[in-house]
Design a protein around this motif. Sequence first.
Motif, PDB file in Angstrom:
ATOM      1  N   TRP A  57     105.847   5.751  50.934  1.00 53.43           N
ATOM      2  CA  TRP A  57     105.598   6.795  49.944  1.00 53.43           C
ATOM      3  C   TRP A  57     104.224   7.435  50.148  1.00 53.43           C
ATOM      4  N   LYS A  58     103.271   6.629  50.577  1.00 57.52           N
ATOM      5  CA  LYS A  58     101.902   7.098  50.757  1.00 57.52           C
ATOM      6  C   LYS A  58     101.868   8.173  51.825  1.00 57.52           C
ATOM      7  N   ASN A  59     100.961   9.115  51.667  1.00 58.66           N
ATOM      8  CA  ASN A  59     100.813  10.202  52.628  1.00 58.66           C
ATOM      9  C   ASN A  59     100.200   9.657  53.915  1.00 58.66           C
ATOM     10  N   ASN A  60     100.994   9.594  54.964  1.00 57.70           N
ATOM     11  CA  ASN A  60     100.528   9.122  56.262  1.00 57.70           C
ATOM     12  C   ASN A  60     100.570  10.284  57.244  1.00 57.70           C
ATOM     13  N   SER A  61      99.402  10.790  57.606  1.00 60.31           N
ATOM     14  CA  SER A  61      99.313  11.945  58.494  1.00 60.31           C
ATOM     15  C   SER A  61      99.147  11.482  59.930  1.00 60.31           C
ATOM     16  N   PHE A  62     100.031  11.967  60.806  1.00 58.28           N
ATOM     17  CA  PHE A  62      99.976  11.593  62.211  1.00 58.28           C
ATOM     18  C   PHE A  62      99.634  12.774  63.115  1.00 58.28           C
ATOM     19  N   SER A  63     100.134  13.950  62.792  1.00 57.19           N
ATOM     20  CA  SER A  63      99.906  15.106  63.657  1.00 57.19           C
ATOM     21  C   SER A  63      98.502  15.676  63.423  1.00 57.19           C
ATOM     22  N   GLN A  64      98.032  16.435  64.417  1.00 56.31           N
ATOM     23  CA  GLN A  64      96.714  17.061  64.296  1.00 56.31           C
ATOM     24  C   GLN A  64      96.685  18.033  63.114  1.00 56.31           C
ATOM     25  N   THR A  65      97.767  18.756  62.918  1.00 54.77           N
ATOM     26  CA  THR A  65      97.841  19.701  61.798  1.00 54.77           C
ATOM     27  C   THR A  65      97.734  18.973  60.465  1.00 54.77           C
ATOM     28  N   ALA A  66      98.439  17.854  60.326  1.00 56.61           N
ATOM     29  CA  ALA A  66      98.400  17.090  59.082  1.00 56.61           C
ATOM     30  C   ALA A  66      97.011  16.500  58.847  1.00 56.61           C
ATOM     31  N   LEU A  67      96.373  16.030  59.920  1.00 60.10           N
ATOM     32  CA  LEU A  67      95.020  15.482  59.786  1.00 60.10           C
ATOM     33  C   LEU A  67      94.038  16.555  59.336  1.00 60.10           C
ATOM     34  N   LYS A  68      94.166  17.768  59.894  1.00 59.12           N
ATOM     35  CA  LYS A  68      93.299  18.885  59.474  1.00 59.12           C
ATOM     36  C   LYS A  68      93.561  19.242  58.016  1.00 59.12           C
ATOM     37  N   ALA A  69      94.836  19.246  57.628  1.00 58.64           N
ATOM     38  CA  ALA A  69      95.187  19.555  56.242  1.00 58.64           C
ATOM     39  C   ALA A  69      94.598  18.524  55.292  1.00 58.64           C
ATOM     40  N   ASP A  70      94.569  17.254  55.700  1.00 57.59           N
ATOM     41  CA  ASP A  70      93.955  16.214  54.871  1.00 57.59           C
ATOM     42  C   ASP A  70      92.468  16.473  54.681  1.00 57.59           C
ATOM     43  N   LYS A  71      91.797  16.929  55.737  1.00 56.23           N
ATOM     44  CA  LYS A  71      90.360  17.242  55.633  1.00 56.23           C
ATOM     45  C   LYS A  71      90.131  18.404  54.683  1.00 56.23           C
ATOM     46  N   VAL A  72      90.966  19.438  54.796  1.00 59.04           N
ATOM     47  CA  VAL A  72      90.839  20.593  53.900  1.00 59.04           C
ATOM     48  C   VAL A  72      91.070  20.160  52.459  1.00 59.04           C
ATOM     49  N   MET A  73      92.089  19.327  52.235  1.00 60.91           N
ATOM     50  CA  MET A  73      92.372  18.851  50.883  1.00 60.91           C
ATOM     51  C   MET A  73      91.203  18.041  50.325  1.00 60.91           C
ATOM     52  N   ALA A  74      90.608  17.194  51.156  1.00 63.32           N
ATOM     53  CA  ALA A  74      89.466  16.389  50.713  1.00 63.32           C
ATOM     54  C   ALA A  74      88.288  17.285  50.352  1.00 63.32           C
ATOM     55  N   GLU A  75      88.055  18.327  51.145  1.00 62.99           N
ATOM     56  CA  GLU A  75      86.971  19.272  50.854  1.00 62.99           C
ATOM     57  C   GLU A  75      87.230  20.014  49.553  1.00 62.99           C
ATOM     58  N   LEU A  76      88.471  20.429  49.343  1.00 64.53           N
ATOM     59  CA  LEU A  76      88.816  21.123  48.101  1.00 64.53           C
ATOM     60  C   LEU A  76      88.610  20.227  46.889  1.00 64.53           C
ATOM     61  N   LYS A  77      89.012  18.970  47.018  1.00 70.01           N
ATOM     62  CA  LYS A  77      88.818  18.024  45.913  1.00 70.01           C
ATOM     63  C   LYS A  77      87.333  17.794  45.673  1.00 70.01           C
ATOM     64  N   GLU A  78      86.548  17.716  46.746  1.00 72.41           N
ATOM     65  CA  GLU A  78      85.110  17.490  46.609  1.00 72.41           C
ATOM     66  C   GLU A  78      84.435  18.676  45.944  1.00 72.41           C
ATOM     67  N   ASN A  79      84.839  19.892  46.312  1.00 67.69           N
ATOM     68  CA  ASN A  79      84.257  21.097  45.714  1.00 67.69           C
ATOM     69  C   ASN A  79      84.667  21.265  44.270  1.00 67.69           C
ATOM     70  N   LYS A  80      85.844  20.782  43.923  1.00 68.66           N
ATOM     71  CA  LYS A  80      86.338  20.863  42.543  1.00 68.66           C
ATOM     72  C   LYS A  80      85.476  20.006  41.615  1.00 68.66           C
TER      73      LYS A  80
END
Length: 81
Positions: A57-80
């Motif tokens: 169930w947990k979000n497990n990112s394997f592809s480069q695109t998914a890893l980049k999306a995780d970084k963007v999401m973390a930045e958005l959460k941090e800025n929020k």
Amino acid sequence: MNNVTAGTIARTIVLLLALANQVLAMCGKQVLNISDDDIYQVVSIVFTIGASAVAWWKNNSFSQTALKADKVMAELKENKN
């Protein structure tokens, strides 16, 4: 319940079954024929299934695109915050 081990849960279940078995014997009913190993195996498989479900169930990112999306999401959460 984070620090409770499978052994503790198995022993608790065995105790509850032993008590139920004793009550059944006192009432003249057929007693339960379950061994400690059976209970331990059932508890172990329940924990295995639970851990597998959480890992799936947990979000497990394997592809480069998914890893980049995780970084963007973390930045958005941090800025929020």
